[in-house]
Design a protein around this motif. Sequence first.
Motif: not given
Length: 116
Positions: A58-62, A66-69
């Motif tokens: 999930g983190a890789a996809t987000y 460009g959605e991960v901070k």
Amino acid sequence: MRRTAQLLAIGLAGGLFGALFGVGGGIVLVPCLLLIGFGHRQAAATSLAAILVASIAGAATYALHGEVKPGAAALIGLPAVAGVLVGTDLQQRIPVHRLAYLFALVLTVVGVRLLV
């Protein structure tokens, strides 16, 4: 074979809810695992292991969107590790019947809060 199908369905539901709403482990996976006969401790442990795999995907996809901070993720994630270590230790000390009531209380509070 039936158990495998149940686990696959639970994983699919957990991943779907995790991606859509940011929930999956405690709110979806644990109750489903309890329903198919896992003990409370086994359900929590299995859920955490499954979340590890799902959260990476999930983190890789987000991140691709460009959605991960990363800074915020680190500020949440690092203390979360400490919380998991303390929580796991506590969970081993609390009787299972009390864990069941505490978990039901948490789910109830979350449900009421979401509705209000």
